[in-house]
Design a protein around this motif. Structure first.
Motif, PDB file in Angstrom:
ATOM      1  N   GLY A 122       4.465   2.638  -0.612  1.00 55.58           N
ATOM      2  CA  GLY A 122       4.540   3.577  -1.724  1.00 55.58           C
ATOM      3  C   GLY A 122       5.332   4.840  -1.400  1.00 55.58           C
ATOM      4  N   GLY A 126      -2.485  -0.271  -3.907  1.00 53.13           N
ATOM      5  CA  GLY A 126      -2.202   0.654  -5.004  1.00 53.13           C
ATOM      6  C   GLY A 126      -0.797   0.538  -5.568  1.00 53.13           C
ATOM      7  N   ARG A 130       2.899   7.510 -10.465  1.00 56.79           N
ATOM      8  CA  ARG A 130       1.697   6.920 -11.065  1.00 56.79           C
ATOM      9  C   ARG A 130       1.771   6.962 -12.584  1.00 56.79           C
ATOM     10  NH1 ARG A 130      -3.264   7.198  -7.579  1.00 56.79           N
ATOM     11  NH2 ARG A 130      -2.544   7.750  -5.501  1.00 56.79           N
ATOM     12  N   GLY A 169       0.830  -1.207   0.000  1.00 60.04           N
ATOM     13  CA  GLY A 169       0.000   0.000   0.000  1.00 60.04           C
ATOM     14  C   GLY A 169       0.858   1.248   0.000  1.00 60.04           C
TER      15      GLY A 169
HETATM   16  P1  AMP Z   1      -3.379   1.809  -0.938  1.00 58.20           P
HETATM   17  O1  AMP Z   1      -2.957   2.029   0.479  1.00 58.20           O
HETATM   18  O2  AMP Z   1      -3.545   0.397  -1.295  1.00 58.20           O
HETATM   19  O3  AMP Z   1      -4.536   2.675  -1.371  1.00 58.20           O
HETATM   20  O4  AMP Z   1      -2.129   2.290  -1.839  1.00 58.20           O
HETATM   21  C1  AMP Z   1      -1.753   3.615  -1.891  1.00 58.20           C
HETATM   22  C2  AMP Z   1      -0.395   3.687  -2.555  1.00 58.20           C
HETATM   23  O5  AMP Z   1      -0.492   3.221  -3.884  1.00 58.20           O
HETATM   24  C3  AMP Z   1       0.158   5.087  -2.611  1.00 58.20           C
HETATM   25  O6  AMP Z   1       1.532   5.064  -2.250  1.00 58.20           O
HETATM   26  C4  AMP Z   1       0.013   5.435  -4.078  1.00 58.20           C
HETATM   27  O7  AMP Z   1       1.012   6.354  -4.481  1.00 58.20           O
HETATM   28  C5  AMP Z   1       0.195   4.113  -4.745  1.00 58.20           C
HETATM   29  N1  AMP Z   1      -0.395   4.067  -6.083  1.00 58.20           N
HETATM   30  C6  AMP Z   1      -1.689   4.216  -6.428  1.00 58.20           C
HETATM   31  N2  AMP Z   1      -1.841   4.123  -7.758  1.00 58.20           N
HETATM   32  C7  AMP Z   1      -0.610   3.907  -8.279  1.00 58.20           C
HETATM   33  C8  AMP Z   1      -0.091   3.712  -9.616  1.00 58.20           C
HETATM   34  N3  AMP Z   1      -0.890   3.749 -10.667  1.00 58.20           N
HETATM   35  N4  AMP Z   1       1.229   3.496  -9.734  1.00 58.20           N
HETATM   36  C9  AMP Z   1       2.055   3.465  -8.669  1.00 58.20           C
HETATM   37  N5  AMP Z   1       1.629   3.645  -7.410  1.00 58.20           N
HETATM   38  C10 AMP Z   1       0.321   3.863  -7.213  1.00 58.20           C
END
Ligand code: AMP
Length: 689
Positions: A203, A307, A242, A174
């Protein structure tokens, strides 16, 4: 019929889902059709909280009184956020998000929503889970179960018929955390077998690497300009990250003080700069496989969730380590809420079945997809307590319930407790979650106070059986029974004193303590022990350890056959003992009966100041009995008590000769080894009590 609703209460985004009238889990979008609600709380002019997109806009506009990322402080009793003219705790802020989603669901479904499943990270400790329950209560919800996020994602995936049992690794990366879970999906049951993770890897670390990459391309002057606005570069880096998931290159453009700062990031450069982060996830994945004793050949596939798994470097890495492309078929942002709704349906179905009157019809299932009807989980944290080390020189974290055990689970351990006997006795237990012995590295669940010891009786020491349990939501409960008379004692939980863990870094106070003891188990590992006898011996060792007070007793393990091997030096650490028991193998010291363990026992216990015991297990006749008898007697001579247990083809006369007394030579059948070892340990624990 009550709707089956699940809520993914996320760090950055939350979502709500239900199982629709066709029996299929489905996201409930908000009035604007958005599936995800930002986990952000702002306040309007009158101080009324605003949740979600509206609050996120205020935050982007630079409004300061906007709370976000509060999930990270769940369970932290001291954290407060000031907004709307008052202070807010993390559960109160989370309750705003949950309440918002509850209303969203009620409006969409046209019915009241009260009982729901809420997801939490696999690694959430007891206080974090309690805080989540509290948030639910504050939002007017009744939380049916706290479900771990990777399990929910796996359930969402598993809701399709399959001929064979599938074994997946759920790779959940995440924004701030990485979790890897091994999940088995069979026809009847979805079972989490084990989990690993790093709660400071996500991330955001990739964002930092990209910032580094971009800065490298700038002149000193440009970097200095940006140094005044560190947030701007970070926000841009996240956007570029992203973009790089979809394109091979992306541009940085920041207008600052009349200039435009430009740089280019490429997918390759970004991947190279973050390689060590990716490797870290691989390291944790291999560690988990090792822990559960599986290889890549046993794994059906890797399921990416979160993500950050959208990054191509993650997909490529998954293929690189597993040899297969990542599994597809679930939406990385919706799967957790969908799985939670499915779990709610399964719980409501089970409840309806349990309440069904005999002779009445079985209710229609709520969930009408294929897949398992039962979900079982493990806990990612060992449960322990703070104890004094065997030498009484320091405090340590002693594990009671090892991690990765199926829940609900419970364990009972005896504790010796010195009594004043005037009715004012209070036994204090500091419960912890964590793997290490180090008292600084574990999470403290609270100070548990056991009271209700009888005022009379003239006892100096009590043996208290303390039962620790994890329920289905991985919440901890503690109960205590006084072994004399079997009376249930009162247990209450108090807030942690300020000086925790600082006080445990000091040596324990001397005097008035309980008598420490060291015990070595010496097991015959010759060829005749292979198969069922070894399994029975391992069971016996576990039963033995389960009846010892590890806060005063250190346990070591020796194997012998043609040679002697110290499998474990005496320790108070329940996890180390369990691992050593697991590792016992026939053949590791040869297959014959040439050696005896007594010299080694004497050597190991020579300098030990405590009461010293050795419990020897044998199933056959040893080659050099006379030599063994004289060495055993040398142990007796220096005050080491030897208990000898024989089964199978053991020689009775010989075992009586090596035991310290006739009463300490015991013969039994293989099926009763656990009982015998449990009884020996009970007697050791109660002696002196
Ligand atoms: P989550 O906690 O699962 O919602 O993930 C959030 C993380 O996913 C954050 O660090 C975002 O920057 C990353 N994220 C979301 N979409 C993308 C993408 N298309 N490419 C790379 N990282 C992403």
């Amino acid at each position: 019929m009550e709707p089956a609703v699940g809520i993914d209460l996320g760090t950055t985004y939350s979502a709500v889902a239900w199982v629709n009238r066709d029996g299929v889990p489905e996201i409930i979008p908000d009035a604007l059709g958005e599936a995800l609600t930002p986990s952000v709380v702002g306040f309007d002019a009158s101080g009324t909280p605003i949740v979600g997109a509206g609050a996120k806009v205020a935050q982007a506009e630079g409004e300061e009184a906007v709370a976000h990322l509060f999930k990270r402080w769940m369970g932290d009793a001291a954290f407060r956020f000031g907004g709307g003219g008052r202070e807010w705790t993390p559960p109160e802020l989370s309750a705003q998000v949950l309440g918002h989603l509850k209303r969203q669901a009620e409006e969409a479904l046209g019915t009241a929503v009260r009982r729901v499943v809420v997801t939490v990270p696999e690694y959430f400790t007891h206080p974090e889970r309690e805080a989540t329950l509290k948030a639910g209560r504050l939002a007017g919800l009744d939380v049916l179960r706290l479900m771990s996020e990777p399990t929910a994602a796996a359930l969402a995936y598993g809701l399709r018929p399959a001929a064979e049992t599938r074994r997946l690794l759920v790779y959940d990366l995440g924004g701030g955390t990485f979790d890897i879970s091994l999940v088995e999906i069979g026809a009847e049951e979805l079972r989490v077998v084990g989990a690993e993770g790093d709660h400071e890897l996500g991330g955001r670390d990739w964002d930092d690497r990209l910032v580094g990459e971009l800065l490298r391309q700038l002149t000193t002057e440009e970097s200095e300009l940006l140094a005044d606005r560190p947030g701007a570069l970070l926000v841009e880096a996240e956007r570029i990250k992203r973009t790089l998931s979809a394109r091979r290159a992306a541009e940085l453009r920041i207008a600052i003080e009349g200039r435009t700062i430009r740089a280019t990031a490429t997918r390759e450069g970004f991947a190279a700069a973050s390689r060590d982060l990716v490797e870290m996830t691989g390291h944790l994945t291999r560690k988990l496989l090792e822990e559960v004793d599986l290889t890549w050949d046993d794994i059906t596939g890797v399921l990416p969730v979160g993500g950050s798994t959208r990054m191509p470097m993650i997909r490529e890495f998954i293929e690189e380590i597993s040899g297969k492309p990542p599994m597809a078929g679930i939406h990385p942002d919706h799967a957790v809420a969908l799985g939670a709704a499915a779990q709610a349906a399964l719980l409501l179905e089970a409840e309806a079945e349990a309440l069904r009157l005999p002779g009445t019809a079985v209710a229609e299932p709520i969930l009408r997809l294929g897949g398992p009807r039962k979900v079982s989980n493990v806990v990612a944290h060992s449960l322990g307590m703070i104890a004094e080390s065997a030498d009484r020189e320091r405090y340590l974290n002693s594990v009671l319930l090892p991690r990765n055990q199926r829940i609900p689970s419970q364990a009972t351990r005896p504790y010796k407790f010195r009594l004043k006997g005037d009715g004012s006795d209070e036994m204090e237990i500091f419960l912890t979650q964590g793997e290490t012995e180090n008292v600084q590295d574990c999470a403290y669940l609270g100070r548990y106070i056991v009271t209700g010891f009888p005022a009379k009786g003239g006892r100096r020491e009590a043996v208290v059986d303390v039962t620790y349990s994890y329920d289905d939501s991985a919440l901890v409960d503690v109960a205590a029974v006084d072994r004399v008379g079997g009376a249930r004692l009162d247990v209450k939980v108090e807030q942690l004193p300020e000086d925790i863990p600082g006080r445990f870094l000091l040596p324990p106070a001397k005097g008035g303590g309980r008598e420490p003891m060291t015990v070595y188990l010496a097991f015959d590992l010759s060829g005749s022990m292979s198969g069922p006898p070894l399994s029975a011996a391992k069971g016996a060792a576990r039963a033995f350890v389960g009846q010892l007070d590890l806060t005063t007793t250190a346990v070591g393990l020796i194997g012998f056959s043609d040679s002697v091997k110290v499998e474990l030096k005496a320790t108070n650490n329940g996890s180390s003992i369990e691992r050593a028991i697991q590792r016992l193998r026939v053949g590791s010291t040869g297959y014959g009966n040439d050696a005896d363990p007594f010299d080694k026992i004497k050597e190991l216990l020579r300098r030990d100041q405590h009461r010293r015991f050795a419990v020897v297990l044998a199933d056959g006749v040893w080659s050099h009995q006379q030599k063994a008898i004289s060495r055993a007697r040398a142990c007796h001579g220096v005050g080491i008590e030897v208990v000898a247990v024989g089964f199978g083809g053991a020689d009775h006369g010989f075992l009586r000769a090596v035991a310290s007394s006739d009463e300490q030579a015991l013969f039994t059948r293989m099926g009763e080894l656990s009982d015998v070892f449990g009884t020996i340990a009970r007697e050791l624990t109660e002696s002196g009590a």
